[in-house]
Structures are given as C-alpha cells and as structure tokens.
Design a protein around this motif. Sequence first.
Motif: not given
Length: 100
Positions: A82, A85-86, A88-90, A92-94
């Motif tokens: 978790q 995932k959190t 990498y997601r944050r 990539l979305l920066c």
Amino acid sequence: WDAVTGFMQYDTIALLASIPGVREVLFDPMVLPPLCSNSNVSRGGKNNNGTGTLRAFDVGTRNLIGISEEEHGLKEPSLLVQLLKTGYRRGLLCNNVGVH
C-alpha cells in the motif's frame, strides 16, 4: 512508456529500509553479527549459541531482507504494498511545477 512491461521496486524498498522509523515498522530482517564477531546467525533477536542478543539494525549488524519468497523479511507485506502504490501514484500524478 508503451514498451514498459514491468517495474522492479528493489531500489525503492532499499531506500525505505534505510529510514529508521520506516524500517522498524515494515521489516523483520535476518540478523547476522558484525564481521569481526564469531556469533551465529539469528532471526528475531537471540543468537543461536545463547551468549548474547542481536537486534535488528544495531550498529555493526548485517540485516538481510528478502532472502527468498518465503523468507521475505516483511512484518506486514500488505502495508508495504500500500505504501509503494500510494507513493508511486502520488509521484506520477505530481504536477512537478518548478522542476526542470
């Protein structure tokens, strides 16, 4: 990015293991004594000959994480998944405003 078929996370996990507060929560390594010692291999604290205590991440100890799929050295694998995932997601979305 269309050609990417996989993503190895070893470096990220190694970085997390280098942060004292994070590694104490996530990792349960196999602990080896310092190279200058003749103590035996330990897991979970005591050395095998009963003469002392080896604690994970003590000065001089060698801490092995991920020896095998069965001996992964994780306290809570789902928590690490978790966190990755959190993160990498944050990341990539920066918007990366101001980053050149």
